[in-house]
Design a protein around this motif. Sequence first.
Motif, PDB file in Angstrom:
ATOM      1  N   LYS A   1      62.584  27.697   1.794  1.00 28.11           N
ATOM      2  CA  LYS A   1      63.316  26.806   0.895  1.00 28.11           C
ATOM      3  C   LYS A   1      62.749  26.900  -0.522  1.00 28.11           C
ATOM      4  O   LYS A   1      61.593  27.234  -0.731  1.00 28.11           O
ATOM      5  CB  LYS A   1      63.213  25.361   1.387  1.00 28.11           C
ATOM      6  N   SER A   2      63.586  26.567  -1.470  1.00 27.33           N
ATOM      7  CA  SER A   2      63.139  26.533  -2.867  1.00 27.33           C
ATOM      8  C   SER A   2      62.334  25.258  -3.101  1.00 27.33           C
ATOM      9  O   SER A   2      62.364  24.322  -2.297  1.00 27.33           O
ATOM     10  CB  SER A   2      64.345  26.565  -3.803  1.00 27.33           C
ATOM     11  N   ASP A   3      61.620  25.232  -4.230  1.00 28.09           N
ATOM     12  CA  ASP A   3      60.842  24.042  -4.557  1.00 28.09           C
ATOM     13  C   ASP A   3      61.749  22.827  -4.741  1.00 28.09           C
ATOM     14  O   ASP A   3      61.383  21.714  -4.376  1.00 28.09           O
ATOM     15  CB  ASP A   3      60.007  24.278  -5.814  1.00 28.09           C
ATOM     16  N   ALA A   4      62.947  23.041  -5.278  1.00 26.15           N
ATOM     17  CA  ALA A   4      63.892  21.935  -5.459  1.00 26.15           C
ATOM     18  C   ALA A   4      64.354  21.380  -4.104  1.00 26.15           C
ATOM     19  O   ALA A   4      64.463  20.159  -3.929  1.00 26.15           O
ATOM     20  CB  ALA A   4      65.094  22.405  -6.268  1.00 26.15           C
ATOM     21  N   GLU A   5      64.603  22.275  -3.154  1.00 24.98           N
ATOM     22  CA  GLU A   5      65.018  21.822  -1.820  1.00 24.98           C
ATOM     23  C   GLU A   5      63.888  21.056  -1.126  1.00 24.98           C
ATOM     24  O   GLU A   5      64.129  20.049  -0.457  1.00 24.98           O
ATOM     25  CB  GLU A   5      65.427  23.016  -0.950  1.00 24.98           C
ATOM     26  N   LEU A   6      62.666  21.546  -1.288  1.00 25.49           N
ATOM     27  CA  LEU A   6      61.528  20.845  -0.704  1.00 25.49           C
ATOM     28  C   LEU A   6      61.354  19.466  -1.326  1.00 25.49           C
ATOM     29  O   LEU A   6      61.054  18.493  -0.636  1.00 25.49           O
ATOM     30  CB  LEU A   6      60.246  21.665  -0.873  1.00 25.49           C
ATOM     31  N   LYS A   7      61.562  19.396  -2.639  1.00 28.81           N
ATOM     32  CA  LYS A   7      61.428  18.116  -3.330  1.00 28.81           C
ATOM     33  C   LYS A   7      62.452  17.112  -2.804  1.00 28.81           C
ATOM     34  O   LYS A   7      62.155  15.928  -2.657  1.00 28.81           O
ATOM     35  CB  LYS A   7      61.590  18.308  -4.837  1.00 28.81           C
ATOM     36  N   LYS A   8      63.658  17.585  -2.487  1.00 30.92           N
ATOM     37  CA  LYS A   8      64.699  16.701  -1.947  1.00 30.92           C
ATOM     38  C   LYS A   8      64.290  16.067  -0.622  1.00 30.92           C
ATOM     39  O   LYS A   8      64.674  14.941  -0.316  1.00 30.92           O
ATOM     40  CB  LYS A   8      65.999  17.468  -1.731  1.00 30.92           C
TER      41      LYS A   8
ATOM     42  N   GLY B   1      61.154  15.546   0.161  1.00 28.45           N
ATOM     43  CA  GLY B   1      59.886  14.863  -0.053  1.00 28.45           C
ATOM     44  C   GLY B   1      58.649  15.670   0.284  1.00 28.45           C
ATOM     45  O   GLY B   1      57.628  15.099   0.647  1.00 28.45           O
ATOM     46  N   LEU B   2      58.739  16.992   0.152  1.00 23.90           N
ATOM     47  CA  LEU B   2      57.601  17.860   0.444  1.00 23.90           C
ATOM     48  C   LEU B   2      57.238  18.718  -0.757  1.00 23.90           C
ATOM     49  O   LEU B   2      58.105  19.075  -1.551  1.00 23.90           O
ATOM     50  CB  LEU B   2      57.924  18.811   1.597  1.00 23.90           C
ATOM     51  N   ARG B   3      55.966  19.022  -0.854  1.00 21.85           N
ATOM     52  CA  ARG B   3      55.513  20.042  -1.791  1.00 21.85           C
ATOM     53  C   ARG B   3      55.130  21.260  -0.969  1.00 21.85           C
ATOM     54  O   ARG B   3      54.788  21.147   0.209  1.00 21.85           O
ATOM     55  CB  ARG B   3      54.293  19.554  -2.582  1.00 21.85           C
ATOM     56  N   ARG B   4      55.200  22.427  -1.580  1.00 23.51           N
ATOM     57  CA  ARG B   4      54.921  23.664  -0.850  1.00 23.51           C
ATOM     58  C   ARG B   4      53.524  23.645  -0.213  1.00 23.51           C
ATOM     59  O   ARG B   4      53.343  24.073   0.912  1.00 23.51           O
ATOM     60  CB  ARG B   4      55.063  24.859  -1.795  1.00 23.51           C
ATOM     61  N   GLU B   5      52.546  23.094  -0.904  1.00 23.61           N
ATOM     62  CA  GLU B   5      51.183  23.079  -0.365  1.00 23.61           C
ATOM     63  C   GLU B   5      51.002  22.080   0.782  1.00 23.61           C
ATOM     64  O   GLU B   5      49.987  22.093   1.468  1.00 23.61           O
ATOM     65  CB  GLU B   5      50.156  22.809  -1.475  1.00 23.61           C
ATOM     66  N   ASP B   6      51.997  21.225   1.020  1.00 27.87           N
ATOM     67  CA  ASP B   6      51.911  20.239   2.096  1.00 27.87           C
ATOM     68  C   ASP B   6      52.681  20.637   3.353  1.00 27.87           C
ATOM     69  O   ASP B   6      52.734  19.871   4.316  1.00 27.87           O
ATOM     70  CB  ASP B   6      52.433  18.885   1.606  1.00 27.87           C
ATOM     71  N   ILE B   7      53.257  21.815   3.377  1.00 26.71           N
ATOM     72  CA  ILE B   7      54.094  22.223   4.508  1.00 26.71           C
ATOM     73  C   ILE B   7      53.278  22.281   5.799  1.00 26.71           C
ATOM     74  O   ILE B   7      53.666  21.695   6.815  1.00 26.71           O
ATOM     75  CB  ILE B   7      54.787  23.574   4.228  1.00 26.71           C
ATOM     76  N   ALA B   8      52.157  22.963   5.795  1.00 25.30           N
ATOM     77  CA  ALA B   8      51.344  23.077   7.015  1.00 25.30           C
ATOM     78  C   ALA B   8      50.866  21.705   7.474  1.00 25.30           C
ATOM     79  O   ALA B   8      50.900  21.396   8.676  1.00 25.30           O
ATOM     80  CB  ALA B   8      50.162  24.007   6.785  1.00 25.30           C
ATOM     81  N   ARG B   9      50.446  20.877   6.543  1.00 27.04           N
ATOM     82  CA  ARG B   9      50.000  19.528   6.886  1.00 27.04           C
ATOM     83  C   ARG B   9      51.137  18.739   7.524  1.00 27.04           C
ATOM     84  O   ARG B   9      50.932  18.017   8.492  1.00 27.04           O
ATOM     85  CB  ARG B   9      49.495  18.819   5.630  1.00 27.04           C
ATOM     86  N   HIS B  10      52.338  18.909   6.987  1.00 24.86           N
ATOM     87  CA  HIS B  10      53.509  18.210   7.519  1.00 24.86           C
ATOM     88  C   HIS B  10      53.840  18.677   8.938  1.00 24.86           C
ATOM     89  O   HIS B  10      54.090  17.870   9.828  1.00 24.86           O
ATOM     90  CB  HIS B  10      54.712  18.441   6.589  1.00 24.86           C
ATOM     91  N   VAL B  11      53.817  19.978   9.166  1.00 24.35           N
ATOM     92  CA  VAL B  11      54.183  20.534  10.475  1.00 24.35           C
ATOM     93  C   VAL B  11      53.157  20.173  11.546  1.00 24.35           C
ATOM     94  O   VAL B  11      53.516  19.879  12.684  1.00 24.35           O
ATOM     95  CB  VAL B  11      54.373  22.063  10.372  1.00 24.35           C
ATOM     96  N   PHE B  12      51.874  20.160  11.193  1.00 29.05           N
ATOM     97  CA  PHE B  12      50.821  19.882  12.165  1.00 29.05           C
ATOM     98  C   PHE B  12      50.294  18.455  12.086  1.00 29.05           C
ATOM     99  O   PHE B  12      49.236  18.160  12.631  1.00 29.05           O
ATOM    100  CB  PHE B  12      49.667  20.873  11.965  1.00 29.05           C
ATOM    101  N   ARG B  13      51.023  17.555  11.455  1.00 30.91           N
ATOM    102  CA  ARG B  13      50.531  16.195  11.218  1.00 30.91           C
ATOM    103  C   ARG B  13      50.215  15.430  12.509  1.00 30.91           C
ATOM    104  O   ARG B  13      49.307  14.612  12.531  1.00 30.91           O
ATOM    105  CB  ARG B  13      51.524  15.411  10.371  1.00 30.91           C
ATOM    106  N   ASP B  14      50.944  15.695  13.586  1.00 30.95           N
ATOM    107  CA  ASP B  14      50.680  14.972  14.828  1.00 30.95           C
ATOM    108  C   ASP B  14      49.433  15.482  15.550  1.00 30.95           C
ATOM    109  O   ASP B  14      48.867  14.777  16.376  1.00 30.95           O
ATOM    110  CB  ASP B  14      51.884  15.053  15.754  1.00 30.95           C
ATOM    111  N   LEU B  15      48.978  16.672  15.226  1.00 33.98           N
ATOM    112  CA  LEU B  15      47.791  17.226  15.864  1.00 33.98           C
ATOM    113  C   LEU B  15      46.511  16.926  15.102  1.00 33.98           C
ATOM    114  O   LEU B  15      45.477  16.653  15.690  1.00 33.98           O
ATOM    115  CB  LEU B  15      47.915  18.740  16.018  1.00 33.98           C
ATOM    116  N   TYR B  16      46.581  17.019  13.783  1.00 38.18           N
ATOM    117  CA  TYR B  16      45.364  16.945  12.979  1.00 38.18           C
ATOM    118  C   TYR B  16      45.203  15.636  12.227  1.00 38.18           C
ATOM    119  O   TYR B  16      44.145  15.367  11.710  1.00 38.18           O
ATOM    120  CB  TYR B  16      45.308  18.122  12.007  1.00 38.18           C
TER     121      TYR B  16
END
Length: 73
Positions: free
Chosen positions: A47-54, A56-71
């Motif tokens: 996704k583009s940065d604009a799509e991520l912003k829509k 509520g994510l920043r590119r550097e937070d993607i991994a944290r978002h995906v693994f949030r229930d584990l870590y």
Amino acid sequence: MAYISQAQPHSSFFPRISDFFRSVLKAVDLAASTNLRIAQIEKLNAKSDAELKKIGLRREDIARHVFRDLYHI
């Protein structure tokens, strides 16, 4: 004179086989879960940065978002 004997019971074959297959299934489940998370990361990275912003994510937070229930980070 009294003799006391404590014979060690032989471990049965079936519980060991059961434990083996349980660990194999656990590994397969973990691998499947990881593949789904990696696919989600790749989808979000595409996704583009604009799509991520829509959403509520920043590119550097993607991994944290995906693994949030584990870590919990």
